[in-house]
Scaffold this motif. Structure first.
Motif, PDB file in Angstrom:
ATOM      1  N   ASN A   1      -1.304   2.544 -17.298  1.00  0.00           N
ATOM      2  CA  ASN A   1      -0.142   3.401 -17.103  1.00  0.00           C
ATOM      3  C   ASN A   1       1.155   2.591 -17.028  1.00  0.00           C
ATOM      4  O   ASN A   1       2.242   3.155 -17.008  1.00  0.00           O
ATOM      5  CB  ASN A   1      -0.330   4.264 -15.852  1.00  0.00           C
ATOM      6  N   GLY A   2       1.034   1.286 -16.980  1.00  0.00           N
ATOM      7  CA  GLY A   2       2.217   0.417 -16.991  1.00  0.00           C
ATOM      8  C   GLY A   2       2.921   0.460 -18.330  1.00  0.00           C
ATOM      9  O   GLY A   2       2.260   0.593 -19.367  1.00  0.00           O
ATOM     10  N   ASN A   3       4.244   0.333 -18.323  1.00  0.00           N
ATOM     11  CA  ASN A   3       4.981   0.382 -19.583  1.00  0.00           C
ATOM     12  C   ASN A   3       4.859  -0.940 -20.348  1.00  0.00           C
ATOM     13  O   ASN A   3       4.364  -1.935 -19.838  1.00  0.00           O
ATOM     14  CB  ASN A   3       6.439   0.777 -19.349  1.00  0.00           C
TER      15      ASN A   3
ATOM     16  N   VAL B   1      10.587   2.941 -14.089  1.00  0.00           N
ATOM     17  CA  VAL B   1      11.537   3.886 -13.487  1.00  0.00           C
ATOM     18  C   VAL B   1      10.900   4.569 -12.279  1.00  0.00           C
ATOM     19  O   VAL B   1      11.524   4.704 -11.224  1.00  0.00           O
ATOM     20  CB  VAL B   1      11.998   4.930 -14.535  1.00  0.00           C
ATOM     21  N   LEU B   2       9.652   4.963 -12.426  1.00  0.00           N
ATOM     22  CA  LEU B   2       8.949   5.612 -11.303  1.00  0.00           C
ATOM     23  C   LEU B   2       8.791   4.628 -10.136  1.00  0.00           C
ATOM     24  O   LEU B   2       9.027   4.983  -8.975  1.00  0.00           O
ATOM     25  CB  LEU B   2       7.580   6.131 -11.747  1.00  0.00           C
ATOM     26  N   HIS B   3       8.416   3.377 -10.443  1.00  0.00           N
ATOM     27  CA  HIS B   3       8.297   2.363  -9.391  1.00  0.00           C
ATOM     28  C   HIS B   3       9.611   2.176  -8.629  1.00  0.00           C
ATOM     29  O   HIS B   3       9.627   2.035  -7.410  1.00  0.00           O
ATOM     30  CB  HIS B   3       7.899   1.006 -10.009  1.00  0.00           C
TER      31      HIS B   3
ATOM     32  N   GLU C   1      12.745   3.063  -3.524  1.00  0.00           N
ATOM     33  CA  GLU C   1      13.809   3.623  -2.675  1.00  0.00           C
ATOM     34  C   GLU C   1      13.244   4.622  -1.673  1.00  0.00           C
ATOM     35  O   GLU C   1      13.688   4.697  -0.524  1.00  0.00           O
ATOM     36  CB  GLU C   1      14.886   4.304  -3.531  1.00  0.00           C
ATOM     37  N   ALA C   2      12.260   5.387  -2.112  1.00  0.00           N
ATOM     38  CA  ALA C   2      11.689   6.419  -1.244  1.00  0.00           C
ATOM     39  C   ALA C   2      10.891   5.814  -0.094  1.00  0.00           C
ATOM     40  O   ALA C   2      10.808   6.397   0.991  1.00  0.00           O
ATOM     41  CB  ALA C   2      10.803   7.360  -2.070  1.00  0.00           C
TER      42      ALA C   2
ATOM     43  N   ASP D   1       0.827  -1.214   0.000  1.00  0.00           N
ATOM     44  CA  ASP D   1       0.000   0.000   0.000  1.00  0.00           C
ATOM     45  C   ASP D   1       0.861   1.264   0.000  1.00  0.00           C
ATOM     46  O   ASP D   1       0.561   2.225  -0.714  1.00  0.00           O
ATOM     47  CB  ASP D   1      -0.921   0.009   1.229  1.00  0.00           C
ATOM     48  N   ALA D   2       1.907   1.256   0.824  1.00  0.00           N
ATOM     49  CA  ALA D   2       2.765   2.450   0.921  1.00  0.00           C
ATOM     50  C   ALA D   2       3.494   2.703  -0.402  1.00  0.00           C
ATOM     51  O   ALA D   2       3.637   3.853  -0.833  1.00  0.00           O
ATOM     52  CB  ALA D   2       3.770   2.269   2.059  1.00  0.00           C
ATOM     53  N   TRP D   3       3.935   1.618  -1.034  1.00  0.00           N
ATOM     54  CA  TRP D   3       4.627   1.737  -2.337  1.00  0.00           C
ATOM     55  C   TRP D   3       3.654   2.302  -3.367  1.00  0.00           C
ATOM     56  O   TRP D   3       3.954   3.238  -4.099  1.00  0.00           O
ATOM     57  CB  TRP D   3       5.155   0.357  -2.742  1.00  0.00           C
ATOM     58  N   ARG D   4       2.444   1.724  -3.382  1.00  0.00           N
ATOM     59  CA  ARG D   4       1.434   2.148  -4.354  1.00  0.00           C
ATOM     60  C   ARG D   4       0.989   3.592  -4.119  1.00  0.00           C
ATOM     61  O   ARG D   4       0.618   4.292  -5.070  1.00  0.00           O
ATOM     62  CB  ARG D   4       0.228   1.208  -4.275  1.00  0.00           C
ATOM     63  N   GLN D   5       1.044   4.043  -2.862  1.00  0.00           N
ATOM     64  CA  GLN D   5       0.598   5.390  -2.548  1.00  0.00           C
ATOM     65  C   GLN D   5       1.426   6.451  -3.269  1.00  0.00           C
ATOM     66  O   GLN D   5       0.960   7.557  -3.494  1.00  0.00           O
ATOM     67  CB  GLN D   5       0.697   5.613  -1.037  1.00  0.00           C
ATOM     68  N   ARG D   6       2.651   6.093  -3.612  1.00  0.00           N
ATOM     69  CA  ARG D   6       3.519   7.049  -4.295  1.00  0.00           C
ATOM     70  C   ARG D   6       3.348   7.030  -5.819  1.00  0.00           C
ATOM     71  O   ARG D   6       3.993   7.804  -6.536  1.00  0.00           O
ATOM     72  CB  ARG D   6       4.988   6.739  -3.950  1.00  0.00           C
ATOM     73  N   TYR D   7       2.468   6.152  -6.291  1.00  0.00           N
ATOM     74  CA  TYR D   7       2.262   5.932  -7.730  1.00  0.00           C
ATOM     75  C   TYR D   7       1.702   7.184  -8.406  1.00  0.00           C
ATOM     76  O   TYR D   7       2.309   7.723  -9.342  1.00  0.00           O
ATOM     77  CB  TYR D   7       1.308   4.736  -7.851  1.00  0.00           C
TER      78      TYR D   7
END
Lengths: 240, 240
Positions: B131-133, B72-74, B79-80, B47-53
């Motif tokens: 939005n996925g590459n 690249v964004l993922h 890291e963040a 959830d936390a990773w996805r929240q930055r999407y």
């Protein structure tokens, strides 16, 4: 096949390599010509139409024209070729020309293409790297049952082969090094351009692509990484 | 289904609509967290990773950053997010982060997705409008057996949803009017943006996309052209 050990994706030239454009275009042109220029040889018409293919793309490759998808170039070339066969383009309803232009969406694969691709798909990403646009490739694949994983090529790369960008942007989209990609083609020139960009190369001769009197691309003209008799033989040689 | 009579292509949101990203990411994160932050809830990490999407894409949507593919964004978001769970990103080998980043390529489809898409493919062009590459969607499709005709979406359009260009350039590539395309999505906001561009809309609720306590997108919030229980019901309603 040492040189193909790291290959993850096979990308394919399509017109000539995967499908028989000449017979397909002649078939659809036949019906059209019977109405507008009876007695015309449909294969000669297909050849004349195709002859304008590379010069039209050259306008884009040279930078004189912004990227324009192949369906548009085919349509312009169709109007340009009609007078050669005594047909007044202005006298033909545009909808009829639009319909004939879709002949390129309805090409039949060579008999070995679908079974060969189906086998190759088990281990590799398979995609067209064609100058044909996405919708053209889509319609062709759905009609013929070509089992592509996705459609790549000129419209995705916004560049026509043999411009280096056509190969290099395809590698970029696949997130692979050029050496992890192999181009499969029936044309020595296409393979030479791909090799200059670092791609691996596989040659499949299609000795009747241009009809019974074909004089070009009858054999491998360089030491391509693989030379296969057809798509099934390619699968065989790659252990599939 | 009157409004869908002229539809030729179905395009799909993927994360949430076709595949269950939360369980898939949590599964792969679980192994990683066991090493680096034992006791962490893998679903909370997902959830936390996805929240930055969405904020990451907003940099591109706003024009502050040139188009950058989602992988690249993922990776940047990964890291963040690590410090939030007490992990020092600099102490983890980059190759391990690269591997975890591929969790998004290995998501499982909802049980109805593959059978539903297989039926829908008989009559329609089917493609992700995600939005996925491209490579992410390719790997996911090959692993899960998603039978796409081709892969479209942000990387082809060079624009992230819900920017209008993401929908309109997809229509352009398909050589269709927006009204000849239907977006299938589990997200009311995505459908609203598509409708503003003239696309048809189909809603499929995915009430556990965000876990058992999900509070959003539980039902259709507008009069979408179709509301279906799942992908098989959508096929059913479209007469397939």
């Amino acid at each position: 096949m040492q040189s193909l050990a790291s290959v993850q994706a096979l990308v394919f030239d399509v017109f000539g390599t995967v499908v028989d454009w000449r017979s397909g275009v002649a078939r659809d042109a036949g019906t059209f010509l019977a109405r507008h220029a009876p007695g015309t040889d449909p294969a000669a018409f297909a050849d004349a139409w195709r002859q304008r293919y590379s010069p039209a793309m050259e306008e884009v490759r040279s930078g004189r024209r912004p990227f324009t998808r192949l369906d548009v170039l085919h349509r312009e070339n169709l109007e340009a070729v009609l007078p050669q066969f005594g047909i007044d383009a202005a006298a033909v309803p545009p909808s009829e020309l639009d319909a004939l232009n879709l002949a390129w969406h309805r090409l039949d694969p060579w008999p070995d293409s679908v079974p060969g691709l189906t086998r190759l798909k088990r281990r590799f990403i398979i995609a067209p790297l064609s100058n044909g646009n996405i919708r053209l490739m889509l319609d062709m694949a759905k009609r013929a049952g070509l089992p592509w994983d996705t459609i790549l090529g000129a419209e995705v790369a916004q560049a026509y082969k043999p411009t280096p960008e056509a190969y290099l942007r395809t590698a970029e989209v696949l997130m692979l090094e050029p050496a992890q990609i192999c181009l499969v083609a029936a044309h020595n020139g296409d393979l030479a351009a791909a090799r200059r960009c670092g791609l691996r190369t596989a040659f499949i001769p299609r000795s009747t692509e241009h009809g019974p009197a074909q004089a070009t691309d009858l054999r491998a003209e360089s030491n391509w990484d693989v030379v296969a008799a057809d798509m099934e033989d390619l699968a065989e040689q790659l252990g599939l």
